[in-house]
Design a protein around this motif. Sequence first.
Motif, PDB file in Angstrom:
ATOM      1  N   PHE A 105       4.520   9.119  -0.716  1.00 42.51           N
ATOM      2  CA  PHE A 105       4.053   8.050  -0.201  1.00 42.51           C
ATOM      3  C   PHE A 105       4.005   8.581   1.406  1.00 42.51           C
ATOM      4  CE2 PHE A 105       6.145   5.826  -3.832  1.00 42.51           C
ATOM      5  CZ  PHE A 105       5.201   5.902  -4.744  1.00 42.51           C
ATOM      6  N   ARG A 106       4.960   9.288   1.926  1.00 40.36           N
ATOM      7  CA  ARG A 106       4.718   9.379   3.431  1.00 40.36           C
ATOM      8  C   ARG A 106       3.469   9.760   3.956  1.00 40.36           C
ATOM      9  NH1 ARG A 106       9.274   8.743   6.124  1.00 40.36           N
ATOM     10  NH2 ARG A 106      11.234   8.703   5.168  1.00 40.36           N
ATOM     11  N   ILE A 109       0.575   6.736   3.149  1.00 43.19           N
ATOM     12  CA  ILE A 109       0.727   5.246   3.984  1.00 43.19           C
ATOM     13  C   ILE A 109      -0.153   5.343   4.932  1.00 43.19           C
ATOM     14  CG2 ILE A 109       2.520   3.920   5.229  1.00 43.19           C
ATOM     15  CD1 ILE A 109       4.662   4.300   2.689  1.00 43.19           C
ATOM     16  N   PRO A 110      -0.043   6.587   5.744  1.00 45.86           N
ATOM     17  CA  PRO A 110      -1.041   6.374   7.012  1.00 45.86           C
ATOM     18  C   PRO A 110      -2.303   6.408   6.532  1.00 45.86           C
ATOM     19  CG  PRO A 110       0.624   8.087   7.260  1.00 45.86           C
ATOM     20  CD  PRO A 110       0.636   7.682   5.879  1.00 45.86           C
ATOM     21  N   LEU A 111      -2.874   6.653   5.410  1.00 37.54           N
ATOM     22  CA  LEU A 111      -4.173   6.653   4.990  1.00 37.54           C
ATOM     23  C   LEU A 111      -4.666   5.387   4.221  1.00 37.54           C
ATOM     24  CD1 LEU A 111      -4.224  10.181   3.038  1.00 37.54           C
ATOM     25  CD2 LEU A 111      -4.946   9.789   5.486  1.00 37.54           C
ATOM     26  N   LEU A 112      -3.743   4.374   4.118  1.00 35.56           N
ATOM     27  CA  LEU A 112      -4.197   3.164   3.367  1.00 35.56           C
ATOM     28  C   LEU A 112      -5.274   2.456   4.264  1.00 35.56           C
ATOM     29  CD1 LEU A 112      -0.588   1.972   2.199  1.00 35.56           C
ATOM     30  CD2 LEU A 112      -2.107   3.043   0.798  1.00 35.56           C
ATOM     31  N   THR A 127       7.899   1.521  -6.321  1.00 38.46           N
ATOM     32  CA  THR A 127       7.614   0.395  -5.635  1.00 38.46           C
ATOM     33  C   THR A 127       8.659   0.086  -4.473  1.00 38.46           C
ATOM     34  OG1 THR A 127       8.397  -1.137  -7.451  1.00 38.46           O
ATOM     35  CG2 THR A 127       5.888  -0.756  -7.201  1.00 38.46           C
ATOM     36  N   PHE A 128       9.799   0.084  -4.813  1.00 36.21           N
ATOM     37  CA  PHE A 128      10.815  -0.222  -3.974  1.00 36.21           C
ATOM     38  C   PHE A 128      10.700   0.885  -2.691  1.00 36.21           C
ATOM     39  CE2 PHE A 128      13.117  -2.335  -7.276  1.00 36.21           C
ATOM     40  CZ  PHE A 128      13.371  -3.321  -6.897  1.00 36.21           C
ATOM     41  N   ILE A 129      10.552   2.252  -3.186  1.00 37.77           N
ATOM     42  CA  ILE A 129      10.345   3.214  -1.958  1.00 37.77           C
ATOM     43  C   ILE A 129       9.088   3.033  -1.170  1.00 37.77           C
ATOM     44  CG2 ILE A 129       9.926   5.750  -1.693  1.00 37.77           C
ATOM     45  CD1 ILE A 129      11.614   6.097  -4.442  1.00 37.77           C
ATOM     46  N   PHE A 130       8.047   2.917  -1.850  1.00 30.83           N
ATOM     47  CA  PHE A 130       6.888   2.372  -1.225  1.00 30.83           C
ATOM     48  C   PHE A 130       6.733   1.368  -0.101  1.00 30.83           C
ATOM     49  CE2 PHE A 130       2.456   1.459  -0.317  1.00 30.83           C
ATOM     50  CZ  PHE A 130       1.723   2.783  -0.649  1.00 30.83           C
TER      51      PHE A 130
END
Length: 421
Positions: A105-106, A109-112, A127-130
Motif C-alpha cells: 500500500f505504501r 498510494i502515491p500511484l493512485l 481496508t483499515f490499513i489502506f
Amino acid sequence: MDMSYLKDMPIAILGGGAVGKTMAADCALQGKEVRLWDQPRFAKTNFLNIEKTGITLSGAQFSFFGFKRTGTAKVALATDDMAKAVKGAGIVVVATVAVAHEDIFRELIPLLEDGQVIHILPDNCGTFIFRKLMREMNCTTKVIVGAWYTAPYGIRVVRRGGVVTNECKVETRITTIRGCAMPETDTDAFMASAFYIPAFDAIIDAEGEVTISKTGEEFHHGFVRANTILDVNLSNVNPVIHVPGAVLGAAVMQNFDTVLGQEKKNYSLYGFALCPAIAEVQAKFWDEEKALAKAMDIGLCTVNYEDFFSRTTMYGKEYMGPDFAVPFTERYENFYGDGPFDLENRYITEDVPVGCYLMSQLGKKYGVATPVIDSMILLASTMIKRDLDKESKYTLDYLEIGHMTHEQLQKYLREGVFTAK
C-alpha cells in the motif's frame, strides 16, 4: 451506480501467487487487458517464462451452476514495476497475504488515480490499513476501497520437479461472495464495479439466484452486501476452520508420513484432520464470533451448527449449493494434497495473529468473552514457540480504531468520519 467507465479499462492485479495468477488468467481469457505485478523478490520465480507460456487454467472447477473457464492466456504485462502495472488501470485487485499489505500500500498510494477501485481479497484488515496510510501520506485521490471475505476459487499452482509452473489448477469456483467498501457509503459503487472483473463471472452468472435447501433455508447466490467492513473480516471463515483444524489436528499432519505411512504431499487438513470433536470447537468459536457481531451492531454471514460437521465445511455450500456436504464417515479425495504441511503456514501464521487476534481484541473492547478463540491463540503460540499475539502488529491501535467509542467506530465504518486519537 453506473461504473461503466471501467468496462474498457485495464485491470491491475497485485500478487503473483495462486489467487493473483489465477485471476489474471481468468480475466485475460475473457479479453481484458491485464497487468500482473509481484514483489521483486517473488517475481523471478512466480513469473518464470510467463511471457512464453502464458498462464493456464485447468482443474475440475466444481461449482453449483457449472461455470468453467479453461485455457491458456497471455497477460499484457507481468512485472515487478508497480507504476507500470497500475497506470491507467480502472480496477486494482490486491491478492496477497496480509503481512505484505502495508509495504504494498505504501508503494501503491502515491500511484493512485481518481476513479480507481481497489478490491482486496480477502480483506484481513487491509481496508483499515489502506485508509490509515492514505491519511498518513496525505493522499486525497478519490478512490473506492473495498474488500471481499474470501477469494473466488479453491486453487493450487502446479509444481513440477520443484519448479513453480504457470498452470493454476482450479478445483472449485465460488457462487456467492460477501463484500463491502470502507466506508460503507461507497459500497454501491464498489459492488457495481465487481461486474467488470471477469474473474467473478461464476458469481455474476449466479447473481440473484436463490436456492432452497432441504431444510427450507434460503441460500442467496451472487454478490452479498456486508454490513460494514468488520462484517467482511468476521465473516471470513478461514480462522474458524483453519486454526482449530491445524492446532487440534497437528498430530495427524506431523505423523502423516512417519507413522501413518502416507506421502506427505497428499496431506489435507480437510481430508484427514477435521473430525466431529474439532467441529464442536469450531462451532463454539463461531458462537463467540456471533456474540461479538451482535455486540458491535454489525452483520455476519450465516453459518449453521451442522455446517461444521462436513469435510467441506461451510465452504461446500458456497461452491456447490446449500445441501452439499461430505460427512466425516466418507473419504473425499478432492482435498488430497492441499496441506498445510507444517505449522509454519498461513493457517497459523496469518489466521492467528490477524484473524483470531482481531476478534480477541474486539471481544475485550466490547466485553464479549472469547475463551475458545483465546485458547487457539495460546495453543498455536505454544506449538510454534512464538507469542503470536504479542508479535502481531494488528492491534486496534495500529488499525486506528482502538481509541474510538462505539458511536465513533460506527461513524467511521459507515460514513468514513474518522475521529483522531
